[in-house]
Write an enzyme that holds these catalytic residues in place. Structure first.
Site, PDB file in Angstrom:
ATOM      1  N   GLY A  46       4.392  -4.496  59.418  1.00  0.00           N
ATOM      2  CA  GLY A  46       4.052  -3.659  60.559  1.00  0.00           C
ATOM      3  C   GLY A  46       3.414  -2.369  60.085  1.00  0.00           C
ATOM      4  CD  GLN A  51       3.547   3.253  58.807  1.00  0.00           C
ATOM      5  OE1 GLN A  51       3.468   2.356  59.631  1.00  0.00           O
ATOM      6  NE2 GLN A  51       4.059   3.069  57.612  1.00  0.00           N
ATOM      7  CB  CYS A  91       8.858   2.444  55.500  1.00  0.00           C
ATOM      8  SG  CYS A  91       7.584   3.282  56.443  1.00  0.00           S
ATOM      9  CG  HIS A 133      10.315   0.582  60.846  1.00  0.00           C
ATOM     10  ND1 HIS A 133      11.100   0.709  59.713  1.00  0.00           N
ATOM     11  CD2 HIS A 133       9.104   1.085  60.507  1.00  0.00           C
ATOM     12  CE1 HIS A 133      10.380   1.264  58.752  1.00  0.00           C
ATOM     13  NE2 HIS A 133       9.162   1.504  59.198  1.00  0.00           N
ATOM     14  CD  GLU A 134       5.855  -0.552  62.049  1.00  0.00           C
ATOM     15  OE1 GLU A 134       5.205   0.498  61.946  1.00  0.00           O
ATOM     16  OE2 GLU A 134       6.340  -1.138  61.064  1.00  0.00           O
ATOM     17  CG  HIS A 137       6.210   4.749  61.595  1.00  0.00           C
ATOM     18  ND1 HIS A 137       6.420   5.662  60.589  1.00  0.00           N
ATOM     19  CD2 HIS A 137       6.458   3.533  61.044  1.00  0.00           C
ATOM     20  CE1 HIS A 137       6.783   5.028  59.484  1.00  0.00           C
ATOM     21  NE2 HIS A 137       6.820   3.738  59.725  1.00  0.00           N
TER      22      HIS A 137
HETATM   23 ZN    ZN Z   1       7.408   2.242  58.429  1.00  0.00          ZN
END
Ligand code: ZN
Length: 169
Positions: A46, A51, A91, A133-134, A137
């Site tokens: 992902g 990011q 990650c 998790h994404e 972000h």
């Molecule tokens: Zn991550």
């Protein structure tokens, strides 16, 4: 298509809260395609736009072994969550760190696809972990934020040292 550089912890841009996308246009599709290429090249499951330094609410995921099931979620929002699971996470922005994190076992997520259609994803297991998790972000959160203060301090020192070593000739 182009690969984009992935920001690494503790880069302050990873703390930006991403803005919702107002419309799915050619530029956004290009961003999503570049993010997918970047994720595949880095062997991740992902990647969130945050990011790669783009503060827009876009993420890509592919949990398939063959890397043929790309999912692109625009403006994703968790609308239901249920249960608890603990999974070891890593990650692309926090290299070489794997730690157990507690998350919801099941989530329902609404989002827009690349055609701008409203969609809904029901996820459990690893897919539920990945989407949570994404989305974190996009809110400027990292999985290491769930660890103890002591562990976070240790990781920060290690990351700073690694970045210093990297720039050494
Ligand atoms: Zn991550």
């Amino acid at each position: 298509m182009a690969q984009l550089p992935i920001l690494t912890f503790p880069d302050p841009r990873l703390r930006d809260v991403a803005r919702p996308v107002d419309g799915v246009d050619a530029d956004l599709r290009q961003l999503a395609a570049d993010m997918a290429e970047t994720m595949y090249a880095a062997k991740g499951i992902g990647l969130a736009a945050t990011q790669v330094g783009v503060p827009k609410r876009v993420l890509v995921m592919d949990l398939s072994a063959e890397r043929t099931e790309l999912m692109t979620l625009i403006n994703p929002q968790i609308v239901e969550r249920d249960g608890v699971q603990v999974c070891e996470e890593g990650c692309l922005s926090v290299p070489e760190v794997f730690e157990s994190v507690e998350r919801a076992e099941r989530v329902a997520v609404t989002y827009l696809n690349l055609d701008g259609d409203a969609c809904r994803l029901e996820a459990d297991g690893l897919l539920a972990v990945c989407v949570q998790h994404e989305i974190d972000h996009l809110d400027g959160k990292l999985f290491v934020d769930y660890l103890s203060r002591l562990k976070q301090d240790r990781l920060r020192k290690k990351a700073v040292k690694r970045q210093r070593d990297d720039v050494r000739p």
